[in-house]
Scaffold this active site. Sequence first.
Site, PDB file in Angstrom:
ATOM      1  N   HIS A  79     -18.185  28.842  -2.536  1.00  0.00           N
ATOM      2  CA  HIS A  79     -17.354  29.454  -1.480  1.00  0.00           C
ATOM      3  C   HIS A  79     -16.248  30.769  -2.483  1.00  0.00           C
ATOM      4  O   HIS A  79     -16.206  31.323  -1.922  1.00  0.00           O
ATOM      5  CB  HIS A  79     -16.656  28.758  -0.703  1.00  0.00           C
ATOM      6  CG  HIS A  79     -15.373  28.522  -1.264  1.00  0.00           C
ATOM      7  ND1 HIS A  79     -14.923  27.049  -1.690  1.00  0.00           N
ATOM      8  CD2 HIS A  79     -14.049  28.934  -1.509  1.00  0.00           C
ATOM      9  CE1 HIS A  79     -13.907  26.214  -2.159  1.00  0.00           C
ATOM     10  NE2 HIS A  79     -13.173  27.822  -1.734  1.00  0.00           N
ATOM     11  N   ASP A  82     -20.009  22.352  -3.463  1.00  0.00           N
ATOM     12  CA  ASP A  82     -19.558  23.365  -3.214  1.00  0.00           C
ATOM     13  C   ASP A  82     -19.311  23.985  -4.847  1.00  0.00           C
ATOM     14  O   ASP A  82     -18.492  23.806  -5.404  1.00  0.00           O
ATOM     15  CB  ASP A  82     -18.261  23.542  -3.226  1.00  0.00           C
ATOM     16  CG  ASP A  82     -17.590  24.763  -2.229  1.00  0.00           C
ATOM     17  OD1 ASP A  82     -18.260  25.278  -3.056  1.00  0.00           O
ATOM     18  OD2 ASP A  82     -16.671  25.071  -1.612  1.00  0.00           O
ATOM     19  N   SER A 138      -8.603  26.707  -5.323  1.00  0.00           N
ATOM     20  CA  SER A 138     -10.570  26.157  -5.549  1.00  0.00           C
ATOM     21  C   SER A 138     -10.991  26.600  -7.045  1.00  0.00           C
ATOM     22  O   SER A 138     -11.244  27.226  -7.493  1.00  0.00           O
ATOM     23  CB  SER A 138     -11.013  27.154  -4.421  1.00  0.00           C
ATOM     24  OG  SER A 138     -10.627  27.120  -2.914  1.00  0.00           O
TER      25      SER A 138
END
Length: 731
Positions: free
Chosen positions: A81, A216, A666
Amino acid sequence: MRKALSAASLMMLMGLAQANEGQWQPYQMPQIADKLKQSGISIAAEDLADLTQYPMNAVVGLGYCTASFVSPKGLVVTNHHCAYRAIQYNSRKQHNYMRDGFLANTMGAEVHAGPSERLYVTESVTDVSDKVRSNLPEDPLLRYRALEDNRKALIAECEADENYRCSVPSFHSGLEYYLIKQLIIRDVRLVYAPPKSVGAFGGDIDNYEYPRHAGDFTFLRAYVGKDGKPAAYSEDNVPYVPKSYLKVNAKGVSAGDGVLVAGYPGATQRYRRASELKFSKEWLYPTQAARYQRQLDTIAEMSKDNEEVAIKYAGSVASMANRMKKLNGLMDGFRATDIVGIKQQQQAEFAKWAQKDHADVLVEVEKLEQLLAQKRDRQQTDHYFENAQSSALLKTAMNLYRWALEKQKPDAERELGFQQRDQKMFTARLKRLDTSFDAKVDKALWQMDIEAYLAQDHRVPEFDALLEENTEVPLGERLEALYALSSLRDQQARLDWMNKDVAEFESSADPFIRAAVSLYPVIEKQERLEKTLWGELSKARPAYMKAIIAFNKEQGKPVYPDANRTLRISYGTVDGYRSADALYKQPFTKLEGIVAKHKGQEPFNAPSRLLEVIAKGDMGEHKVEQVYPNRQSWMCRFISCNDAQPSFNSVPVNFLSSVDTTGGNSGSPILNGKGELVGLNFDSTYEAITKDWFFNEEITRAIHVDIRYILWMMDKVDNAHNLLDELELVK
C-alpha cells in the site's frame, strides 16, 4: 455494546503496563538499554543510536511511509500500500499491475516509480534548539516569522549540497528542535509487487482487523548517476550502493520473542489536553469520517464500469478508506474506553503536583486553554473553507499563483514549500496530476464539498461572494463550465505557468487561475490569523511541555516526544491479546487462513496460482513446525495449559507484536533481537487505534507481514528467484 472501561480502571492499568510504550528518538536508546535487554534485544543500544551504522543506516523514508535496504544493489522493501502510487503510475488497461502484479526478472525490466517518488536516507540528527529559539520577539506574528526564519537559515546552510534534503521539525511542541539531514534518492523504480488481491487481501473489510492474511509487501530499487550521486531518472543510472542493508532472517520469530521497529511514525497526540481530545472526539473525527464516506461512495459509483478511472483513483481510495476506518476506530475506541476521563484524571494529578512547587505553571495552563479554544474555532472555519477549495485544478492554480508571488521575494524570505529547493518536487507534482485526475470525478467531489460548506455556519464572506456570482445557473453547471474552459488539464500548460509572472496570472482568462487570484487575499488573511495564533502557542505549548516532562519523570513514566514523521525506534514482544471477553487472538496466522477466507470475489479473491501452491502443500523450507515454543510462560496467561504444545506446520502469513507504532510506520522493518529483518509493519489492530492518544499495553498490537510469507511468495508463487539471490539470508 461493550461497557466502557472507566478512567479509574485504566489509570490502574497504566501503572502496571508501560514496558513497551515509547516511540524513541535513536539517541535515547542507551537510556533504555536495560529494558531492551529484558525484552530479548541483544543488539547494543549504542549501535541503534548510531545512524551511520547497521541497522539504522539501512532504514529509509518514502516521505509518507518507511522502507529499508535489503541488498547491496539498492533493493528496497516496503508495504504494497506504500507503493500504490508507483504501481498505479505504471498501470494501464492493457497491463493493470494493480490487478495482476508486477515482477521485473532483470534490472533492465524495472520501471520508473514516478516523478515524485523519493527515498530519504537520514544521515544525521542535530539538536539546534538554542539556534531556533534564540532572540524571539514577544509579538506572536513576529515570533512565528522569526522561528521560521531561523529554521530556514539552518535548512539553507544544510542544503548547500543539493543532494540533501534538510528539515527542522519541533519536538515536545516546540520545546526542542532538531536539524534532520537526509540524502535524497530521486530515481526510484518498481521491481516486484504482488497483485492487489495478495497485497490488500481482505480489503477495507479486513483493514485494522485481525486475524489478517495480507501480503502487504513490494520491492523497489534506488538508482543514482554513474558517479554514485543522486540524479533524476535516466536509463543510464546505476543501482545505488547503500552503506549497509538488512540481513534477512529466514527463520523468522516465535511467540514471546523480542522485536524492534524502526521507522517514521506520522503523528501522535499523547501529551495533548483533554479539551483537544474532546473536540476531536465530538466534532473533528465524525466530520472527517462523514466526508470520506461521501467521497468513497462517489468514486465507487463513478468508477464502477470505468477501469481507467478506477486505476487513477486507486491510491486515493485506499488512502481515504484507511483514514475513514481509522477515524471510525478512534470513535469506537473512545466509546469503549473513557480516554477523555483518563486525560482529565492525569491533568488533575498534574495540577495537584504543580500546586505544590510550580504554581506559575497553572497560570500558563489557563493561557494555553484560552488559545486552544481559539484554535478550535479556527479549525472549524478552516475545515469547510479548505474543503471548498478541494478541486485538483483549483489547488493547482492556487499553488502556481503562490509560486509566482513567492518568486518575487529573495529565496530566504519565501514561504516553505515555495523556495528554490522545492522546485523539482513542485514540478513533479504538476506532472503526476495526469495519472490521478479525472475531470468528472474531481468536479463531483468538489461540488459535494462546496455544498457542505454552504450548509454550515463557519463561512468566509469573500468566498461566499465568489459563489454568489451567476446564481441563476445551477452550481453543477457553473463548475462544469470551469473545467471545460481551463487549460490546466494539459500538463505542458501547467508547467508553462511556473515561468509566468504575477501580471500574467492577474490578466488570465483561465477560470481556475482567475479564482485563485480572487481567493488569494482572503487566504493570505486566514494565514496571518493562523500564524499569529501559532506564534502564541509557540510560547504556551513549550512551557506546558517542560512542566509535563518534569512531572512524568517524577512519576517514573516514559518521556519521549510525540511522533512527528522523524526516525524513531520502538521495541516490544511477539504477542497476542484479549480483544473482548473470552476472545483471545493468537499472534500468528497461516496459509490455510487464506483458503478459508477466499470467496472468489473481491476483497477475498486470492490468485489462483497462490491457491494452487497451497493446495499442493508446497511450502518448502519456509514451513514452520512450531511458533509457540514457550507456551507455559506465554499463552497460559489466557488459557488453561498442559504439557502438549500446539503444532503450527505451515507458513506464517501475518503476526502481532506489542511495538508502539502509528501511521507512517507502514513499511517499517520489524527486526529480531540481533537486528535482522523478520517482517514488515503494515497495520494496527482495531482496538489499538486510540493509541495515538493513549497507549494501553494490554490491547495495543501492531500487525506485520511475516518474512517467511514474503520469501515463500517469492520462491513458490511468483518465481522471483533473481531477487531472492540478492538477499543475505540467515538460516
